[in-house]
Design an enzyme around this catalytic site. Structure first.
Site, short mmCIF file in Angstrom:
data_model
loop_
_atom_site.label_atom_id
_atom_site.label_comp_id
_atom_site.label_asym_id
_atom_site.label_seq_id
_atom_site.Cartn_x
_atom_site.Cartn_y
_atom_site.Cartn_z
N GLU A 171 0.89 -1.17 0.00
CA GLU A 171 0.00 0.00 0.00
C GLU A 171 0.92 1.21 0.00
O GLU A 171 1.58 1.49 1.00
CB GLU A 171 -0.88 0.03 1.26
CG GLU A 171 -1.84 -1.13 1.39
CD GLU A 171 -2.98 -1.11 0.40
OE1 GLU A 171 -3.06 -0.18 -0.43
OE2 GLU A 171 -3.76 -2.07 0.44
N GLU A 297 3.73 13.36 -4.44
CA GLU A 297 2.96 13.20 -3.20
C GLU A 297 3.55 14.15 -2.15
O GLU A 297 4.73 14.07 -1.84
CB GLU A 297 3.06 11.75 -2.71
CG GLU A 297 2.25 11.54 -1.45
CD GLU A 297 2.18 10.08 -1.01
OE1 GLU A 297 3.23 9.43 -0.96
OE2 GLU A 297 1.07 9.61 -0.72
P1 NDP Z 1 9.05 4.64 4.62
O1 NDP Z 1 8.52 3.99 3.41
O2 NDP Z 1 10.53 4.80 4.77
O3 NDP Z 1 8.57 3.87 5.96
C1 NDP Z 1 7.44 3.03 6.06
C2 NDP Z 1 7.75 1.82 6.94
O4 NDP Z 1 8.75 1.02 6.29
C3 NDP Z 1 8.35 2.18 8.30
O5 NDP Z 1 7.93 1.23 9.27
C4 NDP Z 1 9.84 2.05 8.06
O6 NDP Z 1 10.58 1.81 9.24
C5 NDP Z 1 9.87 0.84 7.15
N1 NDP Z 1 11.08 0.74 6.31
C6 NDP Z 1 11.92 1.72 5.93
N2 NDP Z 1 12.91 1.23 5.17
C7 NDP Z 1 12.70 -0.11 5.06
C8 NDP Z 1 13.37 -1.17 4.41
N3 NDP Z 1 14.47 -0.96 3.69
N4 NDP Z 1 12.86 -2.42 4.51
C9 NDP Z 1 11.74 -2.66 5.22
N5 NDP Z 1 11.07 -1.70 5.87
C10 NDP Z 1 11.52 -0.43 5.78
O7 NDP Z 1 8.34 6.05 4.76
P2 NDP Z 1 8.88 7.36 5.50
O8 NDP Z 1 8.51 7.25 6.92
O9 NDP Z 1 10.32 7.62 5.21
O10 NDP Z 1 8.04 8.48 4.76
C11 NDP Z 1 8.52 9.03 3.55
C12 NDP Z 1 7.40 9.32 2.59
O11 NDP Z 1 6.72 8.11 2.28
C13 NDP Z 1 6.29 10.23 3.09
O12 NDP Z 1 6.63 11.57 2.96
C14 NDP Z 1 5.15 9.81 2.20
O13 NDP Z 1 5.24 10.49 0.98
C15 NDP Z 1 5.35 8.34 2.01
N6 NDP Z 1 4.55 7.54 2.94
C16 NDP Z 1 3.43 6.97 2.48
C17 NDP Z 1 2.61 6.26 3.33
C18 NDP Z 1 1.36 5.63 2.88
O14 NDP Z 1 0.46 5.43 3.68
N7 NDP Z 1 1.25 5.26 1.64
C19 NDP Z 1 2.93 6.11 4.75
C20 NDP Z 1 4.18 6.73 5.14
C21 NDP Z 1 4.93 7.40 4.24
P3 NDP Z 1 11.19 3.01 10.14
O15 NDP Z 1 10.54 4.28 9.74
O16 NDP Z 1 10.83 2.59 11.51
O17 NDP Z 1 12.65 2.99 9.91
#
Ligand code: NDP
Length: 394
Positions: A171, A297
């Site tokens: 998602e 976004e």
């Molecule tokens: P991320 O995609 O980095 O994080 C989402 C989740 O994935 C967190 O739990 C994070 O862990 C985890 N994660 C990060 N890197 C990895 C990896 N290599 N392997 C497995 N899991 C991983 O989103 P961000 O928090 O950096 O947000 C950045 C941008 O992403 C936002 O500005 C937005 O545009 C988008 N976003 C979209 C969302 C949605 O609902 N579609 C939700 C959140 C963000 P941790 O953060 O604990 O390191």
């Protein structure tokens, strides 16, 4: 869950800056998801398929261990959408909250134990995405990863899962359109538009961050939108009357303000001064589909508005994005509402509404907004393998 709604909501207000009304809805949503899927085990039907020489049965078996990776924007619901149906289908779950927002997930894990879920069935593992999240991807006993977050990380998770042909649900991001036709109830459309994009301070993958307005209604719509945006109560989320809180982090605020600085702002609502990562609800006008604010976004309280001339152009502009998660169409012509819904390449469309999520209907994205569906009646099946058994009558 039901007895702990206010406690969980309070944690989210403090940890993520969510408003009380949102946070209570989010905790209640997990309760409702669990309630809905609690009857799924008895309904994991297989089929009996007519064959020659015997009988043929299909059964749904659990996958094994499911890893759920949750972002910071909706810590409770996104966790529940994964672990509710995954547990109902007989799997065990490892749940990784985002580092910024682990508190409600940890409490949910404790409540599960108190409720009698055996230890090791729902295990909450806080930690960095690149460590804990990656381990879900690389560990051979994890047979499915549910990832919600950025499209960039989602692609890496998908590539990693391919190594072991591991099931994956994604998602990801969105750049959804709110299409307002001149025949719409413009008062209703303008009153709803701020909530369709500024809810959770715009940190919502379903945010309708592009508003397309039919040219003949453009000026009137903007004149109605401006007071609706200015009336939004953007105050400390600890205040029960708050309708919008701050952003999650300094980094998120920086990324949002960088995008806004490159645009022409038409008007904004208010935001408190001082501590907190505040950005006011912001409305930007554009006539260029190439502008970054129209394409990227934002994940913050910023909406871009553009005029269109006819239905065909509205559909073309709405579809001119790599994303396809949700969208709204405001019109009094229901034939048009249905026609445009079918032509927009997105997973969740609403006519004269901006509601995208109900736990009993499927949710997920087209194109780079995702892969697979969550929620709805079929969600438990996505956490199973279908086995076919033939028994000879010879
Ligand atoms: P991320 O995609 O980095 O994080 C989402 C989740 O994935 C967190 O739990 C994070 O862990 C985890 N994660 C990060 N890197 C990895 C990896 N290599 N392997 C497995 N899991 C991983 O989103 P961000 O928090 O950096 O947000 C950045 C941008 O992403 C936002 O500005 C937005 O545009 C988008 N976003 C979209 C969302 C949605 O609902 N579609 C939700 C959140 C963000 P941790 O953060 O604990 O390191």
């Amino acid at each position: 869950m039901d007895a702990h709604i206010d406690e969980l909501a309070g944690l989210e207000v403090r940890n993520a800056g969510h408003t009380w009304s949102n946070a209570r809805w989010e905790a209640g949503n997990v309760r409702d998801v669990l309630n809905y899927y609690s009857a799924a085990p008895e309904r994991l039907f297989g089929r009996q398929i007519p064959v020659a020489g015997g009988i043929d049965l299909t059964i749904h078996e659990p996958l094994g261990v499911v890893g759920i990776i949750v972002p910071w924007n909706f810590p409770m619901p996104i966790a529940g959408w994964g672990f509710g149906p995954a547990l109902a289908a007989g799997n065990t779950v490892g749940l990784k909250p985002a580092e910024l927002t682990p508190l409600t997930a940890i409490r949910l894990g404790e409540l599960a134990l108190e409720a009698g879920v055996p230890e090791g069935v729902l295990t909450v593992i806080p930690g960095k995405g690149t460590v804990v999240g990656q381990r879900f991807v690389t560990h051979p006993l994890v047979r499915k990863v549910c990832f919600t977050g950025s499209t960039e990380v989602g692609k890496q998770v998908m590539a990693g899962c391919a190594e072991q042909v591991k099931r994956v649900t994604l998602e990801l991001g969105g750049k959804s359109a709110n299409v307002v036709f001149a025949d719409a109830d413009l008062d209703q459309a303008a009153a709803a538009a701020p909530y369709a994009v500024f809810d959770n301070a715009g940190q919502d993958c379903c945010a309708r961050s592009r508003i397309l307005v039919e040219r003949s209604a453009y000026d009137q719509f903007l004149s109605l939108l401006e007071p609706a945006v200015k009336d939004l109560r953007v105050v400390d989320p600890a205040d029960e009357s708050s309708e919008m809180g701050p952003l999650i982090s300094a980094r998120q605020k920086q990324s949002v303000t960088d995008l806004v600085d490159a645009t022409t702002v038409a008007f904004t609502g208010s935001a408190p001064e001082g501590d907190g990562f505040w950005v006011p609800p912001t409305v930007v006008l554009t006539d260029s589909p190439q502008e970054r604010i129209w394409r990227e976004e934002v994940f913050g309280p910023v909406v871009a508005v553009m005029a269109f001339d006819d239905e065909a152009e509205a559909v073309t502009l709405a579809n001119d994005t790599e994303y396809g998660l949700s969208g709204s169409i405001y019109t009094r012509d229901l034939g048009r509402g249905l026609r445009v819904s079918r032509r927009i390449a997105a997973g969740n469309l609403s006519v004269n509404s901006h509601a995208s999520v109900r736990y009993w209907t499927p949710f997920g994205g087209y194109k780079q907004s995702g892969l697979g569906r969550e929620l709805g009646p079929d969600a438990p099946n996505a956490f199973t393998e279908e086995k076919n058994i033939f028994i000879s009558d010879e």
